[in-house]
Design an enzyme around this catalytic site. Structure first.
Site, PDB file in Angstrom:
ATOM      1  N   ASP A   1     -20.500  31.946 -25.407  1.00 28.15           N
ATOM      2  CA  ASP A   1     -20.730  30.578 -25.532  1.00 28.15           C
ATOM      3  C   ASP A   1     -21.940  30.063 -25.313  1.00 28.15           C
ATOM      4  O   ASP A   1     -22.169  28.793 -25.182  1.00 28.15           O
ATOM      5  CB  ASP A   1     -19.639  29.761 -24.646  1.00 28.15           C
ATOM      6  CG  ASP A   1     -19.016  28.712 -24.992  1.00 28.15           C
ATOM      7  OD1 ASP A   1     -19.383  28.203 -26.280  1.00 28.15           O
ATOM      8  OD2 ASP A   1     -18.329  27.868 -24.363  1.00 28.15           O
TER       9      ASP A   1
ATOM     10  N   ASP B   1     -16.999  30.500 -20.837  1.00 25.56           N
ATOM     11  CA  ASP B   1     -16.230  29.470 -20.979  1.00 25.56           C
ATOM     12  C   ASP B   1     -14.621  29.673 -20.598  1.00 25.56           C
ATOM     13  O   ASP B   1     -14.106  30.201 -21.564  1.00 25.56           O
ATOM     14  CB  ASP B   1     -16.417  28.583 -22.319  1.00 25.56           C
ATOM     15  CG  ASP B   1     -15.793  27.530 -22.533  1.00 25.56           C
ATOM     16  OD1 ASP B   1     -14.974  26.886 -21.370  1.00 25.56           O
ATOM     17  OD2 ASP B   1     -15.414  26.717 -23.511  1.00 25.56           O
TER      18      ASP B   1
ATOM     19  N   ARG C   1     -20.065  19.843 -25.152  1.00 32.62           N
ATOM     20  CA  ARG C   1     -20.647  18.374 -25.494  1.00 32.62           C
ATOM     21  C   ARG C   1     -21.292  17.634 -24.367  1.00 32.62           C
ATOM     22  O   ARG C   1     -22.000  16.749 -24.391  1.00 32.62           O
ATOM     23  CB  ARG C   1     -19.703  17.504 -26.368  1.00 32.62           C
ATOM     24  CG  ARG C   1     -18.494  17.082 -25.582  1.00 32.62           C
ATOM     25  CD  ARG C   1     -17.497  16.826 -26.558  1.00 32.62           C
ATOM     26  NE  ARG C   1     -16.623  17.725 -27.182  1.00 32.62           N
ATOM     27  CZ  ARG C   1     -15.616  17.922 -28.004  1.00 32.62           C
ATOM     28  NH1 ARG C   1     -15.209  16.684 -28.430  1.00 32.62           N
ATOM     29  NH2 ARG C   1     -15.282  18.962 -28.555  1.00 32.62           N
TER      30      ARG C   1
ATOM     31  N   ASP D   1     -12.101  21.927 -21.214  1.00 33.47           N
ATOM     32  CA  ASP D   1     -12.491  22.849 -22.398  1.00 33.47           C
ATOM     33  C   ASP D   1     -13.542  22.199 -23.233  1.00 33.47           C
ATOM     34  O   ASP D   1     -14.155  23.029 -24.167  1.00 33.47           O
ATOM     35  CB  ASP D   1     -11.384  23.450 -22.931  1.00 33.47           C
ATOM     36  CG  ASP D   1     -11.652  24.741 -23.664  1.00 33.47           C
ATOM     37  OD1 ASP D   1     -12.812  25.291 -23.417  1.00 33.47           O
ATOM     38  OD2 ASP D   1     -10.947  25.356 -24.329  1.00 33.47           O
TER      39      ASP D   1
ATOM     40  N   GLU E   1     -16.429  21.103 -22.782  1.00 33.76           N
ATOM     41  CA  GLU E   1     -17.534  21.151 -22.031  1.00 33.76           C
ATOM     42  C   GLU E   1     -18.949  20.997 -22.502  1.00 33.76           C
ATOM     43  O   GLU E   1     -19.793  20.628 -22.058  1.00 33.76           O
ATOM     44  CB  GLU E   1     -17.489  22.221 -20.778  1.00 33.76           C
ATOM     45  CG  GLU E   1     -17.918  23.656 -21.570  1.00 33.76           C
ATOM     46  CD  GLU E   1     -17.139  24.184 -22.616  1.00 33.76           C
ATOM     47  OE1 GLU E   1     -16.193  23.773 -22.805  1.00 33.76           O
ATOM     48  OE2 GLU E   1     -17.999  25.027 -23.333  1.00 33.76           O
TER      49      GLU E   1
ATOM     50  N   LYS F   1     -26.553  25.017 -26.574  1.00 39.40           N
ATOM     51  CA  LYS F   1     -25.494  25.173 -25.685  1.00 39.40           C
ATOM     52  C   LYS F   1     -25.617  26.397 -24.799  1.00 39.40           C
ATOM     53  O   LYS F   1     -25.469  27.395 -25.390  1.00 39.40           O
ATOM     54  CB  LYS F   1     -24.013  24.736 -26.383  1.00 39.40           C
ATOM     55  CG  LYS F   1     -22.977  25.316 -25.441  1.00 39.40           C
ATOM     56  CD  LYS F   1     -21.670  24.917 -26.237  1.00 39.40           C
ATOM     57  CE  LYS F   1     -20.408  25.447 -25.243  1.00 39.40           C
ATOM     58  NZ  LYS F   1     -19.079  25.074 -25.942  1.00 39.40           N
TER      59      LYS F   1
ATOM     60  N   LYS G   1      -7.981  28.230 -21.020  1.00 31.94           N
ATOM     61  CA  LYS G   1      -7.875  28.829 -22.361  1.00 31.94           C
ATOM     62  C   LYS G   1      -6.720  29.879 -22.019  1.00 31.94           C
ATOM     63  O   LYS G   1      -6.791  30.741 -21.291  1.00 31.94           O
ATOM     64  CB  LYS G   1      -9.210  29.434 -22.934  1.00 31.94           C
ATOM     65  CG  LYS G   1     -10.274  28.498 -23.125  1.00 31.94           C
ATOM     66  CD  LYS G   1     -11.477  29.410 -23.926  1.00 31.94           C
ATOM     67  CE  LYS G   1     -12.525  28.569 -24.393  1.00 31.94           C
ATOM     68  NZ  LYS G   1     -12.207  27.563 -25.418  1.00 31.94           N
TER      69      LYS G   1
HETATM   70  N1  BES Z   1     -16.662  27.207 -26.637  1.00 23.45           N
HETATM   71  C1  BES Z   1     -15.538  26.501 -27.148  1.00 23.45           C
HETATM   72  C2  BES Z   1     -15.506  26.639 -28.650  1.00 23.45           C
HETATM   73  C3  BES Z   1     -15.322  28.051 -29.379  1.00 23.45           C
HETATM   74  C4  BES Z   1     -14.117  28.317 -29.946  1.00 23.45           C
HETATM   75  C5  BES Z   1     -16.560  28.874 -29.544  1.00 23.45           C
HETATM   76  C6  BES Z   1     -14.273  29.472 -30.392  1.00 23.45           C
HETATM   77  C7  BES Z   1     -16.303  29.934 -30.316  1.00 23.45           C
HETATM   78  C8  BES Z   1     -15.013  30.477 -30.612  1.00 23.45           C
HETATM   79  C9  BES Z   1     -15.542  25.115 -26.722  1.00 23.45           C
HETATM   80  O1  BES Z   1     -16.192  24.915 -25.393  1.00 23.45           O
HETATM   81  C10 BES Z   1     -14.255  24.788 -26.725  1.00 23.45           C
HETATM   82  O2  BES Z   1     -13.234  24.902 -26.159  1.00 23.45           O
HETATM   83  N2  BES Z   1     -13.868  23.386 -27.484  1.00 23.45           N
HETATM   84  C11 BES Z   1     -12.452  23.072 -27.608  1.00 23.45           C
HETATM   85  C12 BES Z   1     -12.775  21.579 -27.798  1.00 23.45           C
HETATM   86  C13 BES Z   1     -11.350  20.802 -27.605  1.00 23.45           C
HETATM   87  C14 BES Z   1     -11.009  20.910 -26.290  1.00 23.45           C
HETATM   88  C15 BES Z   1     -11.846  19.230 -28.172  1.00 23.45           C
HETATM   89  C16 BES Z   1     -11.912  23.541 -29.072  1.00 23.45           C
HETATM   90  O3  BES Z   1     -12.554  23.974 -30.130  1.00 23.45           O
HETATM   91  O4  BES Z   1     -10.668  23.822 -28.921  1.00 23.45           O
HETATM   92 ZN    ZN Z   2     -17.367  26.167 -24.848  1.00 25.48          ZN
HETATM   93 ZN    ZN Z   3     -14.704  24.976 -23.977  1.00 25.60          ZN
END
Ligand code: BES
Ligand code: ZN
Ligand code: ZN
Length: 489
Positions: free
Chosen positions: A278, A260, A341, A337, A339, A255, A267
């Protein structure tokens, strides 16, 4: 990066390091540490060092360190260094502690025990990783330490071990540099250029970078959707190492979200603070591939890094949009968010359909839920293949990283259902790291049972220095992947 030399006897006695281990069990739990048998130190140093152990109350635990000043003596400084059980982990921790403790010396000499492959590998990685620092300016001055002489019984035999440790550390440092770099600098095209310059002069590595127009022409809808809110367009990096003697073809996917924001589903401030990291998955798989090539591992590797910046803007993709992924599967996005996947799905579908590898492994800072489930140092590993999972976990552990296997729980699959599209990309229910893995599994096609996914959000970053980890990006995954790739050779 500091230079490590293998020598058969001490040459420049300024600071001499002697390893110590915990006293034997027969001597009781509070027994003082003991010196390790090594190449003999000069003169009466052994007796002097042994006499220091009880009054200094040393235990020999990994990374414990005692510096004895010897004004007018040779050496001027005697360092006793705890190595714990004396395995590779203990030596790695010791090497990192040593690098920090002697950063103001120009060179030091370390005595190693006989037959010390694991000791050397751990010590060298610890020294090279513990001395890492990411600075954009030279303010504060660089550490003085530039050379470490390691006294071993057979320098020639150990040279390949040192080379493997050095390449592993160099590539881990590269991944750390890329991940620490501010996102104002590392947009997708800059990241792709870094890969291009790493490949320059290496005709045995093949690089293709797809620009937005090519991504559109070939149907990479996930990468384009995530990238379309940014003034810096997305890229797909495809890097190949194809040695003539390879029997196995591995595709690695990482990834690569260069920042992000969460997109329209923005966020909050604390969660966005570190989102320059990220792209740590992309950095890890690219660095591991460069490392495999440098070590000339006889395994074919194609590495895909979908790079995009997830921004909030008038051109950003929206909650409720339907994305058409590479190969035609569609997904409904209700949270921009989620994104990671979306870009991974495109790259994985492309790998399965066009590259037909034997094995598929993806690394991603995919969910905050990784840390909720497993704490701050363990990646979450998913696979339907027990052998493959066990092999990768063993390599990760041997390399000094950590991961824990998690289930692809069948009872969450229903949450991926959508009325509008083939899949729902951000289900509101279920364990976040698991549902993300289940979404990715839909893009593995024939490789469903030859695929491993690692959610590495948690271990990609360290809040504090910790053994060989330096505060900031950890380069997680490079070490484990290189170990594992070496077993396929
Ligand atoms: N980049 C984030 C995940 C992340 C969070 C990485 C904290 C490192 C530290 C990812 O893109 C994300 O925001 N995931 C969401 C998914 C949800 C919206 C289904 C999450 O983990 O809240
Ligand atoms: Zn992310
Ligand atoms: Zn995200």
């Amino acid at each position: 990066m500091l230079a490590i030399r293998l020598v058969s006897g001490p040459e420049r006695l300024d600071t001499l390091v002697l390893p110590i281990r915990p006293g034997g069990p027969a001597e009781g739990p509070d027994a003082p540490a003991a010196l390790l048998p090594t190449a003999p130190p000069p003169d009466d140093l052994l007796a002097e060092a042994a006499a220091l152990l009880p009054p200094a109350r040393l235990t020999g635990r990994p990374g414990e360190l005692w510096t004895q000043l010897r004004p007018g003596g040779t050496p001027q400084r005697l360092v006793l260094l705890g190595i714990g059980a004396g395995d590779e982990h203990g030596w790695r921790t010791a090497g990192a502690a040593l690098a920090r403790a002697v950063k103001d010396e120009t060179y030091v000499t370390v005595l190693l025990p006989a037959r010390s492959d694991a000791a050397l590998r751990g010590l060298a990685e610890g020294l090279l990783l513990g001395s890492y620092r990411f600075r954009l300016t030279e303010a504060g001055g660089a550490p003085a330490l530039s050379e470490v002489d390691v006294v071993v019984d057979d320098p020639d035999r150990l040279a390949p071990t040192l080379a493997a440790a050095r390449t592993t550390a160099e590539m881990t440092r590269l991944a750390r540099d890329l991940t620490n770099t501010p996102s104002s600098v590392k947009n997708p095209s800059w990241f792709a250029e870094q890969v291009a310059s790493a490949v320059t002069g290496r005709p045995d590595l093949h690089l293709r970078v797809r620009e937005p127009e090519e991504l559109a022409a070939e149907g990479f809808g996930g990468i384009l959707a995530v990238g379309c809110g940014s003034a810096s367009g997305p890229r797909l990096v495809e890097l190949e190492w194809r040695p003539a003697d390879a029997r196995t073809h591995v595709v690695l996917v990482g990834k690569g979200i260069t920042f992000d924001t969460g997109g329209i589903s923005i966020k909050p401030v604390p969660a966005m603070k570190l989102m320059r990291k990220d792209m740590a998955g992309a950095a890890a798989v690219l660095a591991a591939t460069l490392g495999a090539a440098a070590l000339r591992l006889p395994v074919r590797i194609t590495t895909l890094a979908p790079l995009a910046e997830n921004m909030v803007s008038g051109s950003a993709f929206r909650p409720g949009d339907i994305v058409r992924h590479y190969g035609g599967l569609t997904s409904e996005t209700t949270n921009s968010d989620a994104e990671g996947r979306l870009v991974l799905a495109d790259a994985m579908a492309y790998a399965v359909q066009e590259l037909q590898p034997d094995l598929l492994v993806d690394l991603a800072t995919l969910t905050g839920a990784n840390a909720v489930a497993l704490g701050k140092r363990h990646g979450a590993l998913y696979s339907e293949n027990d052998q493959l999972a066990a092999d990768l976990l063993a390599a990760i552990d041997a390399a000094g990283e950590a991961a824990w296997r998690m289930p692809l729980a069948a009872d969450y699959v229903e949450y991926l259902g959508s009325d509008l599209a083939d899949l729902h990309s951000s289900p509101a229910q279920g364990a976040g790291s698991v549902t993300a893995a289940l979404f990715l599994r839909e893009f593995t096609g024939d490789l469903r049972d030859r695929w491993v996914h690692v959610d590495m959000s948690a271990p990609s970053w360290a809040e504090e220095d910790d053994a060989e980890l330096t505060r900031g990006a950890t380069g997680w995954g490079v070490r484990g992947l290189l170990r594992w790739l070496a077993t396929l050779a």
